[in-house]
Design an enzyme around this catalytic site. Structure first.
Site, PDB file in Angstrom:
ATOM      1  N   VAL A  92       0.863  -1.177   0.000  1.00  0.00           N
ATOM      2  CA  VAL A  92       0.000   0.000   0.000  1.00  0.00           C
ATOM      3  C   VAL A  92       0.899   1.227   0.000  1.00  0.00           C
ATOM      4  O   VAL A  92       1.749   1.391   0.877  1.00  0.00           O
ATOM      5  CB  VAL A  92      -0.935   0.034   1.231  1.00  0.00           C
ATOM      6  CG1 VAL A  92      -1.806   1.279   1.205  1.00  0.00           C
ATOM      7  CG2 VAL A  92      -1.788  -1.228   1.287  1.00  0.00           C
ATOM      8  N   GLU A  93       0.724   2.066  -0.997  1.00  0.00           N
ATOM      9  CA  GLU A  93       1.492   3.305  -1.118  1.00  0.00           C
ATOM     10  C   GLU A  93       0.612   4.450  -0.642  1.00  0.00           C
ATOM     11  O   GLU A  93      -0.509   4.623  -1.122  1.00  0.00           O
ATOM     12  CB  GLU A  93       1.894   3.522  -2.574  1.00  0.00           C
ATOM     13  CG  GLU A  93       2.601   4.834  -2.831  1.00  0.00           C
ATOM     14  CD  GLU A  93       2.915   5.031  -4.307  1.00  0.00           C
ATOM     15  OE1 GLU A  93       3.460   6.094  -4.637  1.00  0.00           O
ATOM     16  OE2 GLU A  93       2.584   4.147  -5.140  1.00  0.00           O
ATOM     17  N   LEU A  94       1.110   5.233   0.289  1.00  0.00           N
ATOM     18  CA  LEU A  94       0.429   6.457   0.728  1.00  0.00           C
ATOM     19  C   LEU A  94       1.220   7.611   0.137  1.00  0.00           C
ATOM     20  O   LEU A  94       2.393   7.800   0.456  1.00  0.00           O
ATOM     21  CB  LEU A  94       0.402   6.521   2.257  1.00  0.00           C
ATOM     22  CG  LEU A  94      -0.333   5.348   2.914  1.00  0.00           C
ATOM     23  CD1 LEU A  94      -0.108   5.349   4.407  1.00  0.00           C
ATOM     24  CD2 LEU A  94      -1.810   5.396   2.587  1.00  0.00           C
TER      25      LEU A  94
END
Length: 101
Positions: A92-94
Site C-alpha cells: 500500500v502506497e500512501l
C-alpha cells in the site's frame, strides 16, 4: 528520457494503473516489494496531509513502514510516498503530493 520502464494505463488526469512484470517487480517498483508473490498486488492512496502526519499516523497505529519516504512522480505530479503492507501482504502506497496538486 524519464519514461517509466513499464506500461501505464491513464484512467483520468489524476488516476493511473501501473503494470509490472512479475519477475521484475522487486526492481521496478519504486517502493520495492520484497517477497512479492503471484496473487498479491499494490495500490496507492492519496494522503491529504503532510509526510510527517502520515508517518505519525502509521506509528500510532502500529503499522510498520516498509519503504520511504521516497520522492517520486505520481498520477498528479511530484510527490513523496510511504509504503506499508496490508494484512494480505499487498503493498500500500500512501502518496503526499506537493502543494496544489
Amino acid at each position: 528520457d524519464g519514461a517509466p520502464p513499464r506500461p501505464i494505463i491513464r484512467i483520468s488526469p489524476v488516476q493511473k494503473i501501473n503494470l509490472y512484470a512479475a519477475h521484475l517487480y522487486e526492481t521496478e517498483s519504486p517502493g520495492g516489494a520484497p517477497n512479492i508473490t503471484p496473487g498479491t498486488g499494490d495500490f496507492c492512496l492519496h494522503w491529504d496531509g503532510t509526510v510527517p502526519e502520515v508517518l505519525a499516523f502509521l506509528k500510532r497505529s502500529g503499522i510498520p513502514v516498509t519503504g520511504g519516504p521516497i520522492s517520486r512522480v505520481g498520477a498528479r505530479g511530484p510527490a513523496t510516498s510511504v509504503y506499508v503492507r496490508d494484512p494480505d501482504d499487498n503493498v500500500v502506497e500512501l502518496i503526499v503530493y506537493e502543494q496544489g496538486r
